[in-house]
Design a protein around this motif. Structure first.
Motif, PDB file in Angstrom:
ATOM      1  N   GLN B  46       0.832  -1.200   0.000  1.00 35.22           N
ATOM      2  CA  GLN B  46       0.000   0.000   0.000  1.00 35.22           C
ATOM      3  C   GLN B  46       0.862   1.244   0.000  1.00 35.22           C
ATOM      4  O   GLN B  46       0.355   2.357   0.043  1.00 35.22           O
ATOM      5  CB  GLN B  46      -0.903  -0.014   1.228  1.00 35.22           C
ATOM      6  N   VAL B 117       2.704   0.890  -5.279  1.00 39.38           N
ATOM      7  CA  VAL B 117       1.451   0.489  -4.646  1.00 39.38           C
ATOM      8  C   VAL B 117       0.854  -0.632  -5.489  1.00 39.38           C
ATOM      9  O   VAL B 117       0.580  -0.432  -6.683  1.00 39.38           O
ATOM     10  CB  VAL B 117       0.469   1.670  -4.554  1.00 39.38           C
ATOM     11  N   LEU B 295      -4.202  -1.753  -9.752  1.00 41.34           N
ATOM     12  CA  LEU B 295      -2.944  -1.489  -9.051  1.00 41.34           C
ATOM     13  C   LEU B 295      -1.748  -2.140  -9.718  1.00 41.34           C
ATOM     14  O   LEU B 295      -0.645  -1.611  -9.680  1.00 41.34           O
ATOM     15  CB  LEU B 295      -3.031  -2.039  -7.613  1.00 41.34           C
ATOM     16  N   SER B 695      -4.438   8.216 -11.761  1.00 42.04           N
ATOM     17  CA  SER B 695      -3.887   9.373 -11.058  1.00 42.04           C
ATOM     18  C   SER B 695      -3.096   8.933  -9.840  1.00 42.04           C
ATOM     19  O   SER B 695      -3.526   8.039  -9.111  1.00 42.04           O
ATOM     20  CB  SER B 695      -5.020  10.279 -10.555  1.00 42.04           C
ATOM     21  N   GLN B 701       0.947   7.478  -4.236  1.00 41.76           N
ATOM     22  CA  GLN B 701      -0.242   6.674  -3.949  1.00 41.76           C
ATOM     23  C   GLN B 701      -1.194   6.748  -5.145  1.00 41.76           C
ATOM     24  O   GLN B 701      -1.517   7.838  -5.622  1.00 41.76           O
ATOM     25  CB  GLN B 701      -0.942   7.206  -2.696  1.00 41.76           C
ATOM     26  N   LEU B 702      -1.625   5.584  -5.614  1.00 41.62           N
ATOM     27  CA  LEU B 702      -2.584   5.552  -6.710  1.00 41.62           C
ATOM     28  C   LEU B 702      -3.952   6.008  -6.192  1.00 41.62           C
ATOM     29  O   LEU B 702      -4.392   5.579  -5.129  1.00 41.62           O
ATOM     30  CB  LEU B 702      -2.692   4.137  -7.271  1.00 41.62           C
ATOM     31  N   MET B 703      -4.580   6.886  -6.936  1.00 39.79           N
ATOM     32  CA  MET B 703      -5.862   7.447  -6.492  1.00 39.79           C
ATOM     33  C   MET B 703      -7.045   6.782  -7.189  1.00 39.79           C
ATOM     34  O   MET B 703      -8.194   7.098  -6.902  1.00 39.79           O
ATOM     35  CB  MET B 703      -5.901   8.946  -6.807  1.00 39.79           C
ATOM     36  N   THR B 704      -6.756   5.936  -8.147  1.00 40.30           N
ATOM     37  CA  THR B 704      -7.837   5.411  -8.989  1.00 40.30           C
ATOM     38  C   THR B 704      -7.837   3.885  -8.953  1.00 40.30           C
ATOM     39  O   THR B 704      -7.543   3.246  -9.953  1.00 40.30           O
ATOM     40  CB  THR B 704      -7.675   5.904 -10.436  1.00 40.30           C
ATOM     41  N   GLY B 705      -8.175   3.346  -7.802  1.00 43.84           N
ATOM     42  CA  GLY B 705      -8.108   1.903  -7.624  1.00 43.84           C
ATOM     43  C   GLY B 705      -9.427   1.180  -7.805  1.00 43.84           C
ATOM     44  O   GLY B 705      -9.544   0.006  -7.478  1.00 43.84           O
TER      45      GLY B 705
END
Lengths: 319, 789
Positions: B46, B117, B295, B695, B701-705
């Motif tokens: 994460q 991530v 991810l 994003s 940190q990936l914002m679009t999971g």
């Protein structure tokens, strides 16, 4: 941008997470945690289960928001009380100057109802804009209202129509005004042992016009901003103006300043512009990946003017 | 029986695979259930960048139903990393691209540090997936956060290194030149300098990835079913990791629900699941869910360009300098291939004498970047086609006119570009009429002049209409090879197997058409086997718009070998000369003598080994041939796009009114399939242009999971699309085929950006990055209004 992501997730509702809760620290698997599903066949039985289990239980209506939350393990009730086998919670009844809609009535049934179309065109139009057909075929009006997603359509509709929300528990029945029902993001006046059982919708007055308009990045997404308008006219002048917005704050809300402007100055272009500006100024939206707060505010204004124009046209007041 | 078969190539034969797929009767990895099968849940990082201090598996090991829980440390000395991630670079390419490549190996399950991530660091095997997920939740990692390398731009100067042995976070540099860019820029009458950004999005197939593996101890062999585009590559890596002969590893891709490049390389899970099946002696299944897919499955695009263009008063471009960074994420599963594509395709259909390109492939703490439909071409088409529109604006010319003035003319074909292709051969566009494609595209939207008149009228009403153009060329059908085996047995059926691995694009039908024509048989007498290593010894797979060209070539070459025997045996039996024989409708017969013939079934029986054979002296038994087609170099597909859109001035929302692509992929095998392919690509391109975006925040940190935030276009977002196919046969293969799998996805992002800028020309609009967003458009409108006040 005040968006927090956890393992790539920023939201599972129409609204971004505002806190990283204990639940979200985990690896976000997509299978629900171990839970018991209880399937009562009567309302009384359901209420007694909710009373017995309190916070540990969650009612399951159409599951269109809850099931994804369960699968991401963002919601972890020990028990699901499945309402789908309770026979008499899905109905649309004509009761004098109102209609009564059972909480388990599917959105699709509301969309297709001739009665709703005739006496509450606003409710009908808003329903057609909820997500996609498969979701409307499962999703229920009670589930949507109890979930209180600030970007969902129904909370704005019941505010604009000044509906009453009927809730029951083993302790008895309460009738809550829509204005008192929505408290915060995904938070309502419902106590843990209470179940939303019915919504009463006042019939649209003669001489009124209504409209529900919304804008989303794609068709069927949660609205970036949506406005419900229900306006009654007499001799071309508005006598009762109800405007409610969704997607532009922590709950759906009435646009009272905009309402007053329309009420006082009518539905001419200037008044609509002023109402639209007032609406934009009155909302307090949040930025997320899809729109900044400024853009959402702007859209709340645009949706307000479109809703008022359409409602007036439909009442035959504007061409 | 009819005497000869009509040609199947060129007909929209109904797809034979649809019979099962449309009935829901397909078999995907997710449908597979094997006796005693156990299920894997993978625990993923994460954090973007962190040192692994320890991973505590104790609680997970004690959880209900758990068969095995392990972390990277346990595999460190057991399984090698996926190595050799730079696809073979031939000398001609190295000579022309000056590559310095140090693509890092990818450890299957990291034990020292986490680099993005979604990267796996532990896994659980349990009786079912629920139990595996429950146990996976109990795994606690002790991680020490490291400063993230958030994107390619900051990577160069970042103190943190994604890989300690790669200073500056540079995994590869490429440098290519044609003519003298520096001198040409110095003398150019006008120069345009711009920065363009093509954002990160991904293939996003309907079916996520998945792997099932089963070990057979009796034969010490393993079968792996993977949702992949490259079964032979998976076989090689599994065999290597498990120390098994390739012959004892069978890899099958059953029905695959889309790949688009995202399944075009070997992933750690392909090997891990095979390893677990062997170790546990039980079938093991891992099915990627959508969250994991977002991810962990390869992302794509994410390039930053600094461009300089020199041009004259007429808009003729003399030089382009193309400096760019590829944000490759934490690894680079296909090495510098995308960057090489970008360099080679930049100039597109234009005749530009001087060119210089310099590229750095950067390591960042993002998900690995691998080819996705277009693979380096949408990015450069964006930079080139935006530049042309900007030049047109500067000079007060129509963007269409500037394109016509710069295009390679049909009489210049074949056209030498002056750069090497990835296969090491100097690029020579093989055929086509680029200006004609653009003329047809403009006709397709109702004519340029008519549109300009309409646009002007609309503007007077306060409505904003825009026309966007976008042209590209695409090297397709790349080698190094494809394999095929063709057999005719005593049933008389023509059996064709190739290394192609379809993901829904209709290969079973298309290759049946090709083989039916080669053999002059009824298409129902062709049996096609794909994506199974047990049927073809060496194969390459379906990536890079290559299968129509390469698998067809292999089917033809292997058929030719078998045909020699068929004719020899038939000549022997019919007592005729081989040169008097022909294939006709499933038979071999004497030309002009209808009654003198024998069926392929009879020939196959005559070819059997044993006492009763009827083979002439020197002809070996059996009708079976294998060939590996090695294309001389790529074939060049091309297209011109034109789209009209309207902007809602109140909301900034774009509505595409009409989208036209004129597409040329040479001779079409199946026009219906081709049309679907190009349209599907266009929809993915529109998705990338308007909706899809992976994003990241500043922490990596990936914002679009989830699909709540990663917005795929749905049916209601698809505008009217008109694909006009022209067919200029490629001279590089006997069929005239060119590839078309990727093409559609290349142009839409720039077509949309160009159209929006065209609509808002009076506001001085410049959109030089993707995706194009309504909010951004509204800001342009606001700024314009503010300036006017």
């Amino acid at each position: 941008m005040g968006v927090i992501a956890v393992a790539g997730l920023t939201r599972i509702t129409g609204w971004v997470f505002d806190v990283v809760s204990e639940l979200q620290k985990r690896a976000n698997p997509v299978k629900p945690p171990l839970l018991d599903i209880l399937a009562p066949s009567s309302l009384a039985e359901a209420l007694s289960l909710l009373s017995e289990h309190g916070d540990a239980a969650m009612p399951l209506a159409g599951g269109q928001s809850l099931v994804p939350l369960l699968n991401f393990r963002l919601s972890r009730p020990d028990i699901l009380v499945d309402l789908n086998r309770i026979a008499n919670l899905a109905y649309i009844k004509d009761v004098g100057d109102q209609i009564a809609i059972g909480a388990m009535t599917r959105e699709r049934a509301i969309e297709e109802s001739d009665l709703v179309r005739q006496v509450s065109p606003l409710l009908q139009e808003a329903t057609t804009q909820i997500a996609h057909l498969p979701i409307r075929s499962r999703g229920t009006i009670g589930g949507s209202l109890a979930n209180a997603d600030p970007a969902a359509e129904y909370p704005a509709v019941v505010l604009a129509l000044e509906c009453e929300i009927v809730v029951q528990s083993v302790r008895g029945e309460r009738r809550i005004k829509a204005a008192d029902f929505f408290e915060d993001i995904l938070t309502t006046a419902l106590a843990p042992d209470e179940l939303l059982t019915e919504i009463t919708v006042p019939k649209a007055p003669v001489g009124s016009g209504s409209a529900f308009v919304e804008i989303a990045r794609r068709h069927g997404d949660y609205a970036l901003a949506g406005v419900a308008a229900q306006i009654t006219f007499a001799n071309g002048a508005p006598t009762d103006v109800r405007l409610a917005v969704c997607g532009a704050g922590t709950t759906a809300s009435r646009l009272t300043v905009a309402e007053e402007i329309i009420q006082r100055y009518g539905v001419g272009a200037e008044a609509i512009k002023a109402a639209s500006d007032a609406a934009a100024a009155s909302v307090d939206p949040m930025s997320d990946l899809h729109a900044s707060a400024d853009y959402r505010r702007r859209l709340a204004g645009v949706m307000t003017s479109q809703a008022v124009e359409k409602a007036a046209q439909r009442a035959g007041v504007r061409s | 029986m009819v005497d000869t078969m009509p040609s199947y190539i060129g007909r929209s034969v109904v797809r034979r695979e649809d019979n099962r797929l449309l009935k829901g009767a397909g078999t995907f990895v997710g449908d597979m259930k094997l006796e005693g099968m156990v299920h894997v849940a993978i625990v993923r990082s994460q954090q973007a960048h962190a040192r692994i201090n320890s991973v505590d598996l104790e609680a997970a090991r004690n959880a209900d139903g758990v068969v095995l829980a392990l972390a990277g440390a346990e595999l460190k000395d057991v399984l090698p990393p996926i190595s050799g991630m730079q696809v073979a670079a031939p000398k001609g390419w190295r000579d022309g691209m000056d590559p310095h490549i140090e693509i890092p190996d990818q450890t299957l399950v990291p034990y020292d540090k986490l680099r993005y991530v979604g990267e796996p660091y532990a896994l659980v095997v349990a009786g079912d997936r629920y139990m595996a997920e429950d146990a996976a939740e109990l795994i606690e990692g002790d991680f020490e956060p490291l400063p993230p390398v958030a994107n390619a731009e900051v990577a160069l100067d970042a103190e943190a290194l994604v890989h300690d042995h790669l200073p500056g976070n540079i995994a590869a540099t490429l440098h290519a030149k044609k003519g003298d860019g520096e001198a040409a820029l110095a003398t150019a009458p006008h120069r345009l300098k711009r920065r363009y950004f093509h954002h990160r999005y991904a293939a996003m197939p309907m079916e996520c990835r998945g792997v099932v593996a089963e070990y057979d101890s009796r034969t010490d062999s393993i079968t792996v079913w993977s949702s992949t585009q490259v079964v032979h590559w998976v076989r090689r890596e599994v065999a290597n990791a498990l120390g098994m002969p390739e012959d004892r590893v069978r890899v099958v891709a059953p029905d695959v629900g889309g790949g688009f490049g995202g399944k075009g390389h070997v992933y750690p899970e392909d090997i891990l699941i095979a390893y677990l099946a062997k170790r546990l002696g039980r079938p093991v299944k891992w099915l990627e869910d959508r969250h994991e897919h977002l991810l962990n499955a390869a992302h794509s695009r994410d390039n930053l360009f600094d461009i300089e263009v020199g041009y004259d008063d007429d808009g003729r471009i003399s030089v382009v300098k193309n400096y760019f960074l590829v944000d490759s994420g934490a690894y680079s599963p296909v090495g510098a291939a995308i960057a090489g594509n970008s360099i080679a395709h930049f100039m597109g259909p234009y005749d530009i004498p001087h060119y210089e390109a310099d590229c750095k492939v950067m390591m960042t703490n993002r998900t690995p970047n691998a080819p996705y439909r277009g693979a380096g071409r949408p990015e450069v088409a964006f930079a080139m086609e935006r530049s042309i529109d900007l030049i047109a604006n500067e000079l007060g010319l129509d963007p269409a006119e500037v394109r016509f003035r710069n295009m390679i003319q049909p009489e210049q074909m074949p056209y030498a570009v002056g750069l090497p292709y990835r296969d090491g051969v100097m690029i020579e566009y093989d055929s086509g009429d680029y200006p004609e494609a653009l003329r047809k595209a403009l006709d397709g939207i109702g004519g340029l002049d008519a549109f300009r008149a309409r646009q002007k009228e609309a503007l007077a009403d306060g409505r904003y209409l825009g026309l966007g153009l976008g042209c590209y060329v695409e090297g397709t059908g790349i080698g190094p090879f494809e394999g095929a085996t063709v057999k005719i047995d005593s049933s008389g059926k023509v059996m064709v197997a190739t290394g192609a691995c379809p993901q829904g694009q209709g290969h079973e039908t298309a290759f049946a058409q090709v083989a039916a024509d080669i053999w002059n048989v009824d298409i129902d007498d062709v049996v096609v086997t794909l994506a199974d290593t047990s049927h073809v010894t060496m194969g390459y797979g379906t990536i890079a718009s290559r299968s129509a060209v390469t698998a067809s070539g292999a089917i033809k070459d292997s058929s030719d070998k078998v045909k020699e025997k068929v004719f020899a045996i038939a000549a022997n039996v019919l007592e005729a000369s081989e040169s008097d024989l022909e294939l006709r409708g499933g038979s071999v017969g004497v030309i002009g003598v209808p009654e003198m013939s024998m069926t392929l079934k009879e020939v196959a029986r005559a070819a059997l080994p044993g006492w009763i054979h009827q083979r002439p002296e020197g002809i070996e038994a059996g009708l079976e041939g294998t060939a590996y087609y090695e294309p001389p170099t790529v074939t060049w597909a091309y297209a011109a796009n034109a789209a009209i859109l309207e902007i809602d001035a109140q909301t900034g929302v774009v509505k595409i009114e009409n989208y036209v692509e004129v597409h040329d992929a040479g001779t079409l095998i199946n026009p219906g399939i081709a049309d679907g392919q190009v349209k599907g690509g266009l929809v993915q391109g529109i998705g990338g242009g308007l909706f899809e975006e992976l994003s990241y925040d500043e922490h990596g940190q990936l914002m679009t999971g989830s699909f709540m935030d990663y917005l795929l276009p749905t049916a209601s977002d698809v505008p009217p699309i008109n694909v006009i196919h022209t067919e200029t046969p490629s001279p590089r293969n006997s069929f005239g085929f060119k590839g078309l799998g990727e093409g559609g996805a290349i142009a839409p992002p720039v077509v949309i950006a160009n159209a929006v800028c065209d609509a808002l020309k009076s506001f001085g609009a410049e959109i030089n990055s993707t995706p194009v967003r309504a909010e951004q458009i509204l800001n342009i409108l606001d700024a314009g209004v503010a300036a006017a006040e």
